[in-house]
Write an enzyme that holds these catalytic residues in place. Structure first.
Site, PDB file in Angstrom:
ATOM      1  N   HIS A 167     -14.940  16.518 -17.343  1.00  0.00           N
ATOM      2  CA  HIS A 167     -14.379  15.899 -18.548  1.00  0.00           C
ATOM      3  C   HIS A 167     -13.116  16.643 -18.972  1.00  0.00           C
ATOM      4  CE1 HIS A 167     -16.810  18.548 -21.664  1.00  0.00           C
ATOM      5  NE2 HIS A 167     -16.224  19.277 -20.751  1.00  0.00           N
ATOM      6  N   CYS A 186     -10.191  23.625 -22.670  1.00  0.00           N
ATOM      7  CA  CYS A 186     -10.829  22.332 -22.380  1.00  0.00           C
ATOM      8  C   CYS A 186      -9.837  21.177 -22.457  1.00  0.00           C
ATOM      9  CB  CYS A 186     -11.985  22.079 -23.345  1.00  0.00           C
ATOM     10  SG  CYS A 186     -13.241  23.344 -23.251  1.00  0.00           S
ATOM     11  N   HIS A 192     -12.132  19.631 -16.154  1.00  0.00           N
ATOM     12  CA  HIS A 192     -13.003  20.656 -15.561  1.00  0.00           C
ATOM     13  C   HIS A 192     -14.426  20.108 -15.613  1.00  0.00           C
ATOM     14  CE1 HIS A 192     -13.386  21.224 -19.857  1.00  0.00           C
ATOM     15  NE2 HIS A 192     -14.602  21.669 -19.603  1.00  0.00           N
ATOM     16  N   HIS A 194     -19.018  20.512 -15.456  1.00  0.00           N
ATOM     17  CA  HIS A 194     -20.232  21.261 -15.818  1.00  0.00           C
ATOM     18  C   HIS A 194     -21.422  20.726 -15.044  1.00  0.00           C
ATOM     19  CE1 HIS A 194     -18.315  23.078 -19.346  1.00  0.00           C
ATOM     20  NE2 HIS A 194     -17.830  21.884 -19.636  1.00  0.00           N
ATOM     21  N   ASP A 232     -23.628  10.981 -13.267  1.00  0.00           N
ATOM     22  CA  ASP A 232     -23.579  12.043 -12.264  1.00  0.00           C
ATOM     23  C   ASP A 232     -22.361  11.904 -11.347  1.00  0.00           C
ATOM     24  OD1 ASP A 232     -24.569  14.315 -10.990  1.00  0.00           O
ATOM     25  OD2 ASP A 232     -25.663  13.128  -9.510  1.00  0.00           O
ATOM     26  N   HIS A 233     -21.660  13.032 -11.117  1.00  0.00           N
ATOM     27  CA  HIS A 233     -20.482  13.060 -10.258  1.00  0.00           C
ATOM     28  C   HIS A 233     -19.417  12.065 -10.709  1.00  0.00           C
ATOM     29  CE1 HIS A 233     -23.143  15.543  -7.959  1.00  0.00           C
ATOM     30  NE2 HIS A 233     -22.161  15.889  -7.161  1.00  0.00           N
ATOM     31  N   GLU A 279     -24.614  22.367 -21.813  1.00  0.00           N
ATOM     32  CA  GLU A 279     -23.389  22.222 -21.026  1.00  0.00           C
ATOM     33  C   GLU A 279     -23.162  23.431 -20.129  1.00  0.00           C
ATOM     34  OE1 GLU A 279     -19.602  19.930 -22.540  1.00  0.00           O
ATOM     35  OE2 GLU A 279     -19.548  22.011 -23.204  1.00  0.00           O
TER      36      GLU A 279
HETATM   37 ZN   LIG Z   1     -16.273  21.315 -20.756  1.00  0.00          ZN
END
Ligand SMILES: [Zn+2]
Ligand SMILES: [Zn+2]
Length: 307
Positions: A167, A186, A192, A194, A232-233, A279
């Site tokens: 995100h 961020c 980036h 998680h 996911d992904h 996260e």
């Molecule tokens: Zn983040």
């Protein structure tokens, strides 16, 4: 010399506190109702219906509350340990749960399957006469646990799953400098990622025969189909339509997951109680989906969560 009364006060005598104690046991069980055919049991309970059963290493957390005594304790932990052993773990450890206690004798009309939530509820009844229990948590495994907060058929059931996603935290109407001032690293333009850990907690009445607050396989399927598969992904900002105009902070993701799951969970007969999205090891967001209705957060659940 300090007067005894002053010493007692310094030790918190009479002030309230919640304490927790952990105990473990290993046991086997089988989900198979005598009024159903083997095919119906397989259909209803999947591999849990396969004879002669399967086992788990259970972990029990007992939360107790009361005023401190003159020794600075709510209860003597040695007595707590012995009460848990005598009333619960001695009867269950290395046993077949279906045959342990009359509550799980399925030949009886009142007998129910020894599910995590049903077991937790019966343990409450065994411990409550001996200890000032305010909450119980029973882990069947690290990704499945039940909480009970009173002597009723109500229980909380939690499942844990995970997904990986990228995100970027930035509001499109702001400049890069303004976004960096708010979101720090961020806000970097290429995002980036998680490995998100997701805990879903539902609340409901334990069925007197199946011992379940809802169909666990159905709950797992809902979370998988509505959250894990679509998230996911992905790059959340671009791949999940909701985040096209909503900054995907952990808080906003948790709220969106609660909104996605609320109605489908209700259709299973349970109520979505809580969504917890972790996260990173350093931050998590929790949404209490029922707070508008209940107007409270069960504090004993908090004590159990920290145990
Ligand atoms: Zn983040
Ligand atoms: Zn099992």
């Amino acid at each position: 010399m300090t007067a005894p009364a002053t010493r007692s006060q310094r030790h918190g005598r009479g002030r309230g506190c919640v304490i927790t104690r952990r105990a473990t046991f290993s046991a086997s069980h089988l989900y198979s109702l005598p009024e159903l055919t083997p095919e119906q049991n397989q259909e209803r309970f999947g591999r849990c219906s396969l004879a002669p059963g399967h086992g788990h290493n259970y972990e029990l957390i007992v939360a107790m509350a009361g005023p401190l005594d003159g020794d600075g304790m709510v209860l003597n932990l040695s007595e707590v340990k012995h009460a848990i052993r005598r009333e619960v773990t001695d009867a269950l450890d290395f046993r077949f749960l279906n045959a342990c206690w009359p509550e799980f004798d399925l030949r009886r009309h009142e007998g129910r399957l020894p599910t995590t939530e049903a077991l937790c509820q019966v343990i409450w009844q065994r411990l409550a006469p001996h200890l000032p229990v305010v909450g119980l948590r029973l882990y069947e495994q690290s990704n499945l646990w039940a909480d009970v907060l009173g002597d009723s058929m109500e229980a909380f059931l939690s499942i844990r799953t995970h997904f990986a996603a990228a995100h970027r935290l930035a509001r499109p109407e702001l400049s890069m400098a303004e976004n960096e001032a708010i979101y720090g690293k961020c806000a970097r333009p290429h995002g980036h990622g998680h490995n998100y850990l997701l805990d879903i907690t539902v609340r409901g009445a334990i069925d007197p025969r199946t011992g379940m607050v809802c169909d666990l396989a159905e709950l797992q399927r809902l979370v998988n189909d509505l959250v894990v598969e679509p998230f996911d992904h992905t790059f959340l900002n671009k791949d999940v339509p909701h985040f096209a105009d909503c900054v995907p902070t952990a808080e906003n993701i948790a709220l969106h997951i609660a909104d996605l799951l609320s109605a489908p969970v209700s259709a299973t007969g349970a109520t979505l109680h809580k969504v917890r999205l972790q996260e990173s090891p350093n931050n998590a967001a929790e949404v209490y989906a029922e707070v508008p209705q209940l107007e409270m957060r069960p504090l004993a659940l908090e004590a159990l969560a920290c145990a």
